[in-house]
Scaffold this active site. Structure first.
Site, PDB file in Angstrom:
ATOM      1  N   HIS A 132       0.803  -1.166   0.048  1.00 40.93           N
ATOM      2  CA  HIS A 132       0.111  -0.048  -0.047  1.00 40.93           C
ATOM      3  C   HIS A 132       0.740   1.433   0.000  1.00 40.93           C
ATOM      4  O   HIS A 132       0.362   2.193  -0.108  1.00 40.93           O
ATOM      5  CB  HIS A 132      -1.057   0.047   1.184  1.00 40.93           C
ATOM      6  N   ASP A 154      -2.951 -10.611  -2.316  1.00 42.86           N
ATOM      7  CA  ASP A 154      -3.378 -10.014  -1.142  1.00 42.86           C
ATOM      8  C   ASP A 154      -5.017  -9.915  -1.335  1.00 42.86           C
ATOM      9  O   ASP A 154      -5.523  -9.439  -2.369  1.00 42.86           O
ATOM     10  CB  ASP A 154      -2.897  -8.846  -0.625  1.00 42.86           C
ATOM     11  N   HIS A 179      -6.534  -7.265  -0.345  1.00 38.76           N
ATOM     12  CA  HIS A 179      -6.606  -5.733  -0.582  1.00 38.76           C
ATOM     13  C   HIS A 179      -5.719  -5.529  -2.101  1.00 38.76           C
ATOM     14  O   HIS A 179      -4.729  -6.029  -2.003  1.00 38.76           O
ATOM     15  CB  HIS A 179      -6.079  -5.014   0.599  1.00 38.76           C
ATOM     16  N   ASP A 204      -4.345 -12.855   3.649  1.00 41.66           N
ATOM     17  CA  ASP A 204      -5.441 -12.390   4.331  1.00 41.66           C
ATOM     18  C   ASP A 204      -6.783 -12.720   3.214  1.00 41.66           C
ATOM     19  O   ASP A 204      -7.972 -12.227   3.725  1.00 41.66           O
ATOM     20  CB  ASP A 204      -5.453 -10.937   4.774  1.00 41.66           C
TER      21      ASP A 204
END
Length: 339
Positions: A157, A192, A194, A281
């Site tokens: 990120h 991931d 996200h 995740d």
């Protein structure tokens, strides 16, 4: 398989995390290291410390202005009368072209996208060695089929001059740039839950690194503003970014179907090395509960990636505290090794 990790990565110990207006315990806890090390060793990994390649490979991705901020902001923050124990912004610029302030508070708002990337005394040192773990992992691919970098804090990120979502230095991007400098043609595959918005942003105008991300649809999921299917790159990079958005609750079969598309794109790009931004995740019982991949499903993901037949660097991204975290890493790495 070799695993790369430095003990100084323990030093980042975030306490706070604001979500939905509530101050909560930060999910990106150092305990993740223990569980991931157990998982890596169960997969047969031998753990070694990284070399120190210096700031050069990091500065190839992140601006000098931003690196100066990360190295000094905590000391400056502690001089503010009544400041909290962690650097957490309370104001942000409307865009990246707004004025760059001199104040620590203003610079925190400029360089931290959200309240999920608090900076404390050990943050810079931990992030630095997290990046060095990924750099050493990239260097080892000259002789190794695959390497696992236990990069914690994670990185995908983080933009070139912006922290966010538990991330400070973009370890996967730094590793890909390192491989590019060695004459390789790297692709980054982000699995991931996200979207890897920082990674996308770093390479969005470039065609020398392919970026592919499978993730929960950001229409109603972090990071919200990035990761949609129409984001294909810009300028020279048009067509070199692929986002595969998955419906909330997508299971093993749905994830693997998306992964097939991602792997075909990597083949079409002609990559000769792949960096896997390995978020765990997407697991069905991960605290963020975006997707529904099982422990066995992670093994199938690892095996599918092995099917590329390319030198592969696994760089740890997300995957938060649940009893299966280490098992999910073991399943991924053993699935790759046994394929």
């Amino acid at each position: 398989m070799k695993a790369i990790f430095d003990e100084r990565q323990w030093k980042h110990q975030p306490k706070n995390f604001m979500a939905n207006g509530a101050l909560l315990p930060n999910p990106e806890q150092p305990e993740r290291i223990d569980r991931l090390l157990i998982g890596a060793k169960a997969a047969g990994c031998t753990v070694q410390a990284p070399d120190d390649a210096g700031l050069g490979p990091i500065a190839a991705i992140h601006s000098a202005e931003y690196l100066t901020f990360l190295q000094n902001i905590y000391t400056r923050w502690r001089r503010i009368d009544g400041a909290g124990e962690e650097v957490i912004p309370n104001i942000h610029p409307a865009n990246r072209t707004d004025s760059y302030p001199k104040s620590a508070i203003g610079q925190a708002g400029f360089h931290q996208a959200d309240t999920a990337c608090p900076i404390a005394s050990g943050t810079w040192e931990a992030a630095y060695w997290s990046a060095q773990s990924a750099i050493t992992g990239a260097d080892l691919l000259t002789t190794e089929r695959a390497v696992y970098a236990l990069s914690r804090p994670p990185g995908h990120h983080a933009f070139g001059d912006l922290a966010g979502g538990f991330c400070f230095l973009n370890n996967s991007a730094i590793a890909a740039e390192r491989l590019l400098a060695q004459g390789k043609r790297p692709a980054i595959l982000d699995v991931d839950v996200h979207h890897g918005n920082g990674t996308q942003g770093i390479f969005y105008n470039r065609r020398d690194v392919l970026t592919v991300s499978l993730h929960a649809d950001p229409a109603r999921f972090y990071p919200f503003f990035w990761g949609h299917t129409d984001e294909r790159g810009e300028g020279a990079g048009l067509g070199y970014n692929l986002n595969l958005c998955l419906s909330r609750g997508t299971d093993d079969a749905g994830f693997l179907a998306g992964l097939d598309v991602a792997l075909q794109q990597i083949r079409s790009f002609g990559a000769d090395v792949v960096v896997v931004a390995l978020g765990l995740d997407a697991f069905i019982d991960d605290p963020f509960k975006g997707l529904a991949v099982t422990t066995e499903g992670f093994g199938r993901i690892g095996a599918a990636i092995a099917g590329l037949g390319l030198p592969t660097l696994f760089v740890q991204e997300g995957g938060y505290l649940c009893k299966e975290l280490g098992d999910n890493l073991t399943s991924t790495l053993t699935g790759f090794e046994s394929a």
